[in-house]
Design an enzyme around this catalytic site. Structure first.
Site, PDB file in Angstrom:
ATOM      1  N   GLU A 264       0.807  -1.223   0.000  1.00 24.64           N
ATOM      2  CA  GLU A 264       0.000   0.000   0.000  1.00 24.64           C
ATOM      3  C   GLU A 264       0.844   1.278   0.000  1.00 24.64           C
ATOM      4  OE1 GLU A 264      -3.058  -0.035  -0.533  1.00 24.64           O
ATOM      5  OE2 GLU A 264      -4.049  -1.745   0.405  1.00 24.64           O
ATOM      6  N   ASP A 291      -5.192  -9.604  -5.621  1.00 25.02           N
ATOM      7  CA  ASP A 291      -5.392  -8.434  -4.763  1.00 25.02           C
ATOM      8  C   ASP A 291      -6.829  -7.978  -4.978  1.00 25.02           C
ATOM      9  OD1 ASP A 291      -5.365  -6.104  -3.355  1.00 25.02           O
ATOM     10  OD2 ASP A 291      -3.776  -5.115  -4.518  1.00 25.02           O
TER      11      ASP A 291
END
Ligand code: BES
Ligand code: ZN
Length: 670
Positions: A264, A291
């Site tokens: 992230e 993801d």
């Protein structure tokens, strides 16, 4: 011009930077130039030093900023540019500038991999034992940490928990001397490790297949459960591991499962891992990224992102889905930027793909918030289970290998009709007997190795148009599949196809090639080869009663010509009203955009009235066969016209100097 404006903007704002800490470590990021003004604005609003522009090429810019400011960029990307802006982290200026020079995406050509689907029994064994409750339980656990942020203690705890989970699945195989290891991959710059489980290949262990997802979630003052982003991906991979271990799967190539830290904050964990594989010269033949797998936001089930991925591997995944996960729909989509860890593998020169939960924009809109919980997915993992199946098929077809297959006995199969030596014509029924200890899934019929029909219920049979092959000897076989994918091909039965002559003869009255007896094929063969006086075409223009002339410019097989027309019934039955007819027109294409084929038919060849069938655009130059179908009307002597033209618009007859018009006449049953 654009560059100049950015540079002066940064200069002008230089005064705001007086308070920035001088001692802090500087890092670089690359991102899309369109996100720059939003990013800079956020720094200005916060009274922070605007990142300095380190380089720009085209749509990609490199920025230099203190490491502690990465989070600010991340927040702008998600909050302001909620398409998720995406940026890539770099330790050095050189690396950032290299990324800019490469347009943000390093260009490598990964070694060509041959993708085949021939490990059905193993794939089906693994997929049959996958179960949603396991995925649900693991998402539940992972999303129970307040955050899995890459610097947090809970982020480290989550990594340790996952290592223990995977070791538990592997059991004795993960102990000393076993073929499995589960290791933490530590990162020097932050606390959270990545987790890597390796199953060493039994045949070519140097070839590596990677399945990964990201372990971290975002930072948040309240909570960052990251249930979909990306506990779902980790739990999906965990289910692949569980069934691989439960079924004694032993890959021929090495398989590595990876839970990446620090995605992230700029794909940092995966970048270190992909780069370390690259630096060691590791032969990674494919990487699959999971993801976000558990929010069904689109009517389609799996979106295959086409950017920052490998096209050939994406095609392979599409065929895995249609073969092994029937009933689920795949479609292409794009992230528009390096949105997840697959981009780290792509940037390191390896083939990567990301099957994603929805089309871009229709995905879970609560990611990166405290609302990213299982509630948003209806408290189940049904959607993620589909991705576990895709990933299981990917693993067992790319890394191949064996498992304790519950049914290893293949079916028996024999062709029962036609009989050996039979002479066949027109439409022919093919039949087979097939048996299996468990059950037959389907029987395919092949002629000379080409699939001509499939049957799923007994008695197994299919219809074959024997006029579709040349007269003479042909081999008919049947291939049976059992329920788990074991397959047997029958002995061949040799038949002779004997269809009435289908070659048209030049008709001196109508002045075009003609098939006078009713058949199921009418073929101009070589009679139409050329245009006007160009090429061997003998009786140009070959239009009924000389009704339309050809253009005379250019040269044979450089410029346009229509060279052959073949009409045939799709069923193999004789030409009759109501039959579907296929036209195959062979043309010489000069240029794909201006060249067009217009096809027409008439029910009355003696006094033609042309009805348009289609206009076809060729997709390549040179000799091309273009096809269309139409339904035969009533009329005992009918005709088809092909007009191949350069520019202009559709019409049965044109006057361009490159136009070629050809007709074929054929008898039809009353
Ligand atoms: N799971 C997201 C990526 C994503 C979000 C893909 C929405 C498709 C739709 C991922 O964890 C993420 O947030 N990535 C960052 C990029 C990264 C380079 C910081 C993003 O999208 O901003
Ligand atoms: Zn994210």
């Amino acid at each position: 011009m654009h560059m100049k404006r950015l540079a002066s903007l940064v200069l002008m704002l230089g005064c705001v930077s007086a308070f920035a800490k001088a001692s802090e470590r500087e890092v670089w990021i690359t991102l899309g130039a369109d996100a720059l003004s939003e990013v800079n604005a956020a720094f200005i609003v916060a009274g922070a030093k605007v990142p300095s522009l380190a380089g720009q090429k085209g749509d990609v810019v490199a920025l230099k900023l203190p490491e502690s400011e990465i989070d600010r960029v991340s927040r702008v990307m998600h909050d302001k540019l909620n398409r998720c802006g995406g940026f890539v982290y770099h330790d050095t200026e050189a690396e950032a500038l290299a990324a800019v020079a490469g347009g943000g995406q390093t260009q490598f050509s990964p070694l060509a991999v041959t993708y085949t689907l021939d490990n059905g029994p193993v794939v089906n064994t693994l997929l049959a034992s996958m179960a949603e409750p396991n995925i649900l339980a693991n998402i539940t656990h992972l999303s129970s940490y307040t955050t899995r942020y890459y610097t947090s203690t809970t982020g480290v705890q989550a990594a340790n928990w996952l290592k223990t989970l995977w070791e538990g699945y592997a059991g004795p195989r993960a102990q000393a001397g076993g073929d499995v290891t589960v290791q933490l991959f530590t990162h020097a710059a932050w606390a959270q490790p990545s987790v890597i489980m390796t199953i060493t290949g039994t045949v070519t262990p140097s070839e590596i297949v990677v399945l990964g997802g990201h372990l971290d979630s975002t930072s948040s003052s309240s909570a960052a459960p990251g249930a979909d982003d990306d506990a779902s991906g980790i739990a999906t991979i965990s289910e692949v591991i569980r069934v691989a271990m439960a079924n004694g799967y032993q890959p021929a190539k090495t398989v590595k499962f990876m839970a990446y830290a620090a995605e992230e904050v700029g794909l940092r964990g995966s970048k270190e891992i992909a780069d370390s594989h690259k630096n060691q010269g590791a032969n990674v033949i494919g990487a699959l990224q999971l993801d976000m797998t558990n929010f069904k936001g689109s009517t389609i089930d799996v979106a295959l992102m086409t950017d920052f991925t490998n096209a050939a591997q994406n095609t392979f995944i599409t065929s895995l889905i249609s073969t092994y996960v029937p009933g689920i729909q795949a479609a292409n989509s794009t992230c528009g930027y390096a949105c997840s860890d697959h981009a780290s593998w792509t940037n390191a020169g390896f083939a990567a793909s990301i099957p994603f939960e929805a089309l871009m924009g229709q995905h879970n809109n609560l990611i990166h918030t405290s609302g990213d919980t299982l509630v948003k997915s209806g408290n189940n993992a049904n959607h993620a289970l589909k991705f576990a199946k895709v990933a299981g098929a990917y693993m067992a077809e790319l890394a191949k290998g064996t498992a304790s297959v519950s049914d290893s006995i293949p079916p028996t199969v024999a062709v029962t009709a036609p009989t050996a030596g039979a002479s066949v014509s027109g439409s022919v029924t093919l039949s087979a007997n097939a048996t299996d200890n468990v059950g037959i899934g389907r029987v395919e019929f092949l002629v000379d190795g080409n699939l001509v029909g499939t049957a799923t219920t007994s008695p197994y049979s299919a219809t074959w148009n024997s006029a579709a092959v040349a007269n003479g000897s042909h081999a008919v076989t049947a291939r049976a599949y059992d329920l788990i994918g074991n397959t047997t091909t029958s002995a061949a039965v040799t038949v002779t196809s004997a269809n009435a002559s289908s070659n048209a003869i030049y008709d001196t009255v109508l002045r075009v090639p003609r098939c006078s007896n009713v058949g199921n094929v009418c073929d101009s063969t070589t009679l139409l080869n050329g245009r006007a006086g160009l090429g061997p075409e003998a009786n140009a223009p070959n239009t009924i009663n000389n009704s339309c002339a050809d253009g005379v410019s250019g040269a044979y097989h450089s410029d346009e010509s229509n060279d052959r027309i073949r009409v045939s019934t799709v069923s193999g039955n004789p030409f009759a009203p109501g039959e579907t007819v296929r036209i195959e027109a062979t043309a010489w294409v000069f240029s794909i955009r201006p060249d067009k084929l217009d096809l027409y038919y008439t029910a009355t060849a003696n006094s033609p009235v042309w009805t348009k069938i289609a206009t076809i655009s060729p997709v390549a130059t040179g000799q091309q066969t273009l096809t269309a179908t139409y339904t035969l009307p009533a009329g005992t002597l009918q005709a088809v016209r092909a007009r191949f033209r350069y520019n202009g618009s559709a019409a049965p007859c044109g006057t361009s100097s490159y136009d070629d018009h050809d007709d074929i006449v054929f008898a039809v049953s009353p």
